[in-house]
Scaffold this motif. Structure first.
Motif, mmCIF file in Angstrom:
data_model
loop_
_atom_site.group_PDB
_atom_site.id
_atom_site.type_symbol
_atom_site.label_atom_id
_atom_site.label_comp_id
_atom_site.label_asym_id
_atom_site.label_seq_id
_atom_site.Cartn_x
_atom_site.Cartn_y
_atom_site.Cartn_z
ATOM 1 N N ALA A 6 0.767 -1.140 0.179
ATOM 2 C CA ALA A 6 0.016 0.009 0.068
ATOM 3 C C ALA A 6 0.997 1.244 0.042
ATOM 4 N N ASN A 7 2.226 1.141 0.554
ATOM 5 C CA ASN A 7 2.950 2.252 0.668
ATOM 6 C C ASN A 7 3.758 2.658 -0.657
ATOM 7 N N LEU A 8 3.531 1.790 -1.652
ATOM 8 C CA LEU A 8 4.213 2.117 -2.781
ATOM 9 C C LEU A 8 3.821 2.960 -3.551
ATOM 10 N N THR A 9 4.721 4.117 -4.084
ATOM 11 C CA THR A 9 4.313 5.118 -4.727
ATOM 12 C C THR A 9 4.430 4.953 -6.257
ATOM 13 N N ALA A 10 3.767 5.763 -7.031
ATOM 14 C CA ALA A 10 4.225 5.495 -8.417
ATOM 15 C C ALA A 10 5.609 5.598 -8.725
ATOM 16 N N THR A 11 6.417 6.424 -8.012
ATOM 17 C CA THR A 11 7.964 6.181 -8.426
ATOM 18 C C THR A 11 8.479 5.099 -8.246
ATOM 19 N N ASP A 12 8.238 4.382 -7.175
ATOM 20 C CA ASP A 12 8.599 3.291 -6.778
ATOM 21 C C ASP A 12 8.261 2.032 -7.838
ATOM 22 N N ILE A 13 7.031 1.962 -8.179
ATOM 23 C CA ILE A 13 6.706 1.199 -9.368
ATOM 24 C C ILE A 13 7.582 1.244 -10.482
ATOM 25 N N LEU A 15 10.544 2.465 -10.845
ATOM 26 C CA LEU A 15 11.909 2.256 -10.632
ATOM 27 C C LEU A 15 11.890 0.749 -10.685
ATOM 28 N N TRP A 16 11.136 -0.127 -9.906
ATOM 29 C CA TRP A 16 11.177 -1.379 -9.978
ATOM 30 C C TRP A 16 10.700 -1.933 -11.639
ATOM 31 N N VAL A 17 10.159 -1.106 -12.449
ATOM 32 C CA VAL A 17 9.858 -1.544 -13.640
ATOM 33 C C VAL A 17 11.441 -1.511 -14.415
ATOM 34 N N ILE A 18 12.218 -0.438 -14.105
ATOM 35 C CA ILE A 18 13.296 -0.354 -14.731
ATOM 36 C C ILE A 18 14.065 -1.358 -14.150
ATOM 37 N N ARG A 19 14.301 -1.803 -12.896
ATOM 38 C CA ARG A 19 15.137 -2.770 -12.379
ATOM 39 C C ARG A 19 14.807 -4.080 -13.055
ATOM 40 N N ILE A 20 13.646 -4.421 -13.250
ATOM 41 C CA ILE A 20 13.435 -5.657 -13.879
ATOM 42 C C ILE A 20 13.535 -5.604 -15.236
ATOM 43 N N ALA A 21 13.636 -4.559 -15.998
ATOM 44 C CA ALA A 21 13.833 -4.506 -17.281
ATOM 45 C C ALA A 21 15.233 -4.568 -17.864
ATOM 46 N N ILE A 22 16.058 -3.981 -16.907
ATOM 47 C CA ILE A 22 17.602 -4.071 -16.971
ATOM 48 C C ILE A 22 17.965 -5.441 -16.680
#
Lengths: 352, 575
Positions: A6-13, A15-22
């Protein structure tokens, strides 16, 4: 867990997308390349050794960045030019030796002299930088020394361009270092071996200095807390000068080693190695000398293996052009996701 | 940084101050060595030689020689500053000594380069340089003249501030203007009407001797006249009744408007082109001003947004094989939008970074974009090292904006729009939020300012302006070259807002004119442009970090420490 989601912000998401993509790209690319078997084991070994020698260079220059950052909390943007100054100046000595044949008759002594000239020049430039551009600005807001460093960097580049000319100068070949040695079934170029061994030796020397000598202790003390160190009787100005000088000396040595591998030197040669060395310093944890050493080697190896390992597998034509992209991407990724570096920062003050 | 050697100067004698009995040898020597160092530097880096190719006063003195003259005079002036409290004759003598040391070092160079060939190492230490330094005479005679010149000029520089006001007032501007007119010959000659420029300027280069005298006399006379009459003119203007005053104001404003509107016609093609380039940099400067000046986020990869704007415009409008052939007006919104999206994408990962790290990451981004744009991997889309060609000119209602004089109006309009937007933003809630973030992020957050929202808005606004600038640049040039998208562009834009004054809109214009306009006008200095930029940055940070036309609060904050030694009790303190 639900709380964290619930605490995840759009920013965190994002960044996670970037992590996984890389990670996904890297894994996929590597798998493809390894599966296709395009490169033999010997190729990989070559890349690895090359990466080690590159890494040694980056590590030596990175030490200059990290030592200065540890004490003054500023990025010495002009450190790449300190490196260039040594290499470019020592070129003239090397050329003289090469022309007169001294380089062939007595390569060890000749190289030592060339290295000495390079180191001395770099030390002079580094100390002058500190005195003229950085010392008066110790109390200024953070932006100001950074901009000064940028200005000094350009100033030095173009000064040396004016002094030595804008062309590319080529170091003479060292006959004694032609060819390769076979160690354990793997061929290592003699130049690469010299670079790796020398850089490691210098790093050990620096580490010993930091750990076991009184000067090293005062350097660590000043890095920890400038004011209190001053109260304890340490001459802070002198220690800072010594720090810059040490960084300069290492960069000067790196300059000559660089010339062994890439014999071409020119006034702009300091910029890209400078940025990459800074990446290495941050990778290992800025302010942490051992971190800079490890970061340097790590960056060198990744940069060397990277294009063939995963870029090729992703079907990118001419992957070697993007070698620098790998280095800069690592810089960006490390700073975004792991600003404390691999070994953790060794900063005693928060850098904000 | 100014070491006070007052203890050496002042000698307290029975409680009275007496002038120091001894010279401060060390100061004089130090200044002399510094002057010599600068002279040597300037010679060995090649400036004396390169500048020496053009004359200030044709056949009399070259720009290179003027450079040395200014250096020695400058250090002579510094001697006066440092040696206050001595009699004038002592000061001048001390300056002469310093000048002697400075030119002595040059003489040393001349003497050394005869037996030893320095040229293989220091490319500029050539016979040509030696000849220039010794004025073409024999080594011995030339060296003596050099020494005498150094001493005399330094003495002159020291004497100037000591001259009576009556002489000093007209002399300095007159000399400055003469120098200026001589240096800017290439710019002024085509603009001035034929007979005047024919008279003023020598055929080959520089002012003619007569022309120089005329300029000197004219400026000196004008200064004297203004000193006498200027006060009364101002009083008369102030004493006008209010409605006449208002009319005067409107006349002045109207006049400036007309001047700006007709500038391309007045200045001709070349200068309009220069103004166009300056305008594009003003646009970028305004954008970076929002990011760095208002929000305090140091962005060193700004050129990436410029590149994106230019490339999108290129791809959408090019009539070649890589393009879609749209019109400029249809493509501009997409250019700007692409840049804004890039700004947000760049902004998100760096939200938590501060200061140096932010700078380096943005630099990394800028470099990544540059390499990608140059690479073969993206060649099918972006044209690789060749870039995108055949970008057509802008058509407005059927009328083609072909020359630099017409493009000027488009750029002017874009700049005015950007200025308007910048000012409205700065004075709005968003602007105030940015300044709060700039001052202290943690406190701003604690007070309730949304960091994410505002930082992204800053990036987006800055990127939008850069994107627009890139789009206009693409049409101006007619093509998109990847080599123009280098890191240096980011540094130049950063320099110009710093030199002009961070956070101040007039400062951006001043900075752009000074740092982008001037090099175009002074082509001889083109080789040393970045050297000057670098030295200028360092010097400005040391002396005047708030820039040339700063925002008032900025200036106060950067010089905060200096005026704190106020004697007496602070208000409200107990006894």
């Amino acid at each position: 867990m639900r709380q964290r989601l619930a605490n995840l912000t759009a920013t965190d998401i994002f960044l996670w997308v970037i992590r996984i993509a890389i990670i996904g790209l890297v894994v996929w690319g590597s798998a493809t390349t390894l599966a296709s078997g395009k490169y033999s084991a010997e190729n990989w070994a070559d890349f690895f050794i090359f990466g080690l020698s590159q890494g040694g260079l980056y590590a030596l220059i990175a030490l200059g960045y990290t030592l200065v950052y540890g004490i003054l909390l500023m990025i010495n943007f002009a450190h790449g030019e300190v490196f260039m100054a040594g290499a470019f100046t020592a070129f003239h000595v090397a050329l003289a030796f090469g022309n007169s044949g001294f380089l062939d008759r007595n390569p060890v002594v000749a190289l030592l002299v060339v290295t000495l000239v390079s180191m001395v020049t770099s030390v002079i430039v580094a100390v002058l930088l500190e005195r003229v551009a950085y010392r008066p600005l110790r109390k200024a807001p953070r932006l100001v020394p950074l901009i000064t460093a940028i200005g000094a960097s350009y100033f030095l580049q173009y000064t040396f361009r004016g002094l030595y000319g804008s062309g590319i100068s080529t170091y003479p070949d060292v006959a004694a270092l032609k060819g390769e040695w076979i160690i354990g079934g793997v061929g290592i170029l003699k130049t690469q071996a010299v670079v790796i061994v020398t850089s490691i030796a210098l790093m050990v020397a620096l580490y010993s200095l930091l750990r076991f000598t009184k000067t090293g202790k005062s350097m660590r003390a000043v890095a920890q807390d400038k004011e209190v160190a001053g109260l304890m009787g340490i001459d802070v100005d002198r220690v800072i000068t010594i720090t810059f000088a040490l960084g300069g000396a290492l960069a000067g040595a790196a300059g000559v080693l660089y010339a062994l591998i890439y014999p071409q030197v020119h006034f702009f040669m300091g910029f890209v190695p400078g940025i990459k060395a800074f990446t290495a310093a941050v990778l290992g944890g800025i302010g942490n000398p051992v971190g800079a050493m490890l970061g340097g080697f790590f960056l060198g190896i990744v940069e060397s293996l990277g294009p063939s390992l995963f870029l090729d597998g992703l079907g990118i034509p001419a992957p070697y052009q993007l070698k620098d992209v790998i280095a800069f991407s690592m810089l960006v990724l490390v700073l975004i996701f792991m600003p404390a570096g691999i070994l953790g920062e060794q900063l005693y003050e928060k850098k904000a | 940084m100014m070491e006070t050697t007052m203890n050496d100067h002042v000698h307290v004698d029975n409680g009275h101050y007496a002038p120091a009995k001894h010279w401060d040898w060390r100061e004089v020597l130090k200044l002399g060595l510094m002057g010599g160092g600068v002279s040597l530097f300037v010679s060995l880096v090649g400036m004396v030689d390169t500048f020496g190719k053009k004359d200030v006063i044709g056949g009399v003195i070259s720009q290179g020689q003027v450079l040395l003259v200014l250096i020695w005079m400058g250090f002579g002036y510094l001697v006066t500053r440092r040696m206050s409290g001595h009699t004038p004759s002592r000061t001048v003598a001390g300056a002469a000594l310093a000048g002697l040391v400075s030119s002595g070092m040059l003489v040393g160079l001349v003497l050394i380069s005869e037996p030893i060939n320095l040229r293989s190492v220091l490319v500029e230490a050539s016979p040509a340089l030696v000849e220039m330094l010794t004025l073409g005479l024999s080594t011995a005679l030339g060296s003596v003249i050099l020494l005498v010149a150094g001493a005399a000029l330094a003495a002159l520089g020291a004497a100037l501030p000591l001259l009576p006001e009556r002489i000093r007032r007209p002399l300095l501007p007159a000399l400055a203007w003469t120098l200026g007119v001589g240096v800017f010959q290439d710019v002024l000659a085509p603009v001035l009407p034929r007979p005047i420029s024919g008279f003023l300027f020598d055929n080959i280069s520089g002012l003619s001797v007569l022309g120089a005298i005329v300029v000197l006399a004219a400026v000196a006379g004008a200064t004297v006249l203004w000193a006498r009459q200027g006060e009364s003119v101002r009083q008369r203007a102030d004493a006008l009744p209010p409605d006449q005053k208002k009319m005067l104001r409107w006349a002045i404003i109207g006049g400036s408007f007309l001047l700006v509107a007709f500038m391309p016609q007045l200045l001709g093609k070349f200068l309009s082109e220069v103004l166009g380039t300056v305008g594009i940099y003003i646009l970028m400067g305004l954008g970076l001003n929002i990011v760095v000046g208002y929000a305090g986020l140091l962005d060193l990869g700004y050129v990436a947004f410029f590149a994106i704007g230019a490339y999108v415009m290129g791809v959408l409008t090019s009539t070649g094989e890589l393009g879609f052939g749209w019109s400029f007006w249809m493509a501009v919104p997409f250019s700007v939008l692409a840049a804004v999206v890039a700004g947000v994408i760049l902004g998100v990962p760096v939200l938590q970074m501060r200061g140096d790290y932010l700078a380096i990451v943005t630099l990394g981004f800028g470099e990544i974009i540059r390499i990608l744009v140059l690479s073969d991997a993206l060649r099918p889309l972006l044209g690789g090292p060749q870039g995108i060609l055949a970008v057509p000119k802008i058509t407005l209602l059927g009328w083609r904006l072909s020359g630099p004089q017409q493009l000027y109006y488009l750029i002017l309009f874009a700049c005015l729009a950007a200025v308007f937007i910048s000012r409205r933003l700065a004075e709005s809630r968003v602007g105030r939020a940015w300044m709060a973030i700039r001052e202290d992020e943690d406190v701003a957050e604690a007070v309730g300012i949304g960091l994410v929202k505002h930082k992204l808005m800053a990036f987006a606004a800055g990127a939008a302006m850069a994107g627009l600038a890139g789009a206009i640049f693409a049409t101006k040039l007619g093509s998109v070259y990847p080599h123009s998208m280098k890191l240096e562009v980011s540094i130049w834009v950063l320099c110009l807002i710093i030199v002009g004054g961070m956070g101040s809109i007039p400062g951006v214009a001043v900075g752009a004119l000074f740092m982008m306009g001037l090099p175009e006008l002074l082509r001889t200095f083109a080789e040393y442009r970045l050297l000057f930029y670098g030295a200028l940055l360092v010097a400005m940070m040391l002396v005047r970090p708030e820039g040339l036309w700063p925002e008032e609060s900025r200036r106060r904050e950067l010089h905060a420490g200096e005026n704190n030694q106020v004697a007496g009790r602070p208000p409200g303190a107990q006894t």
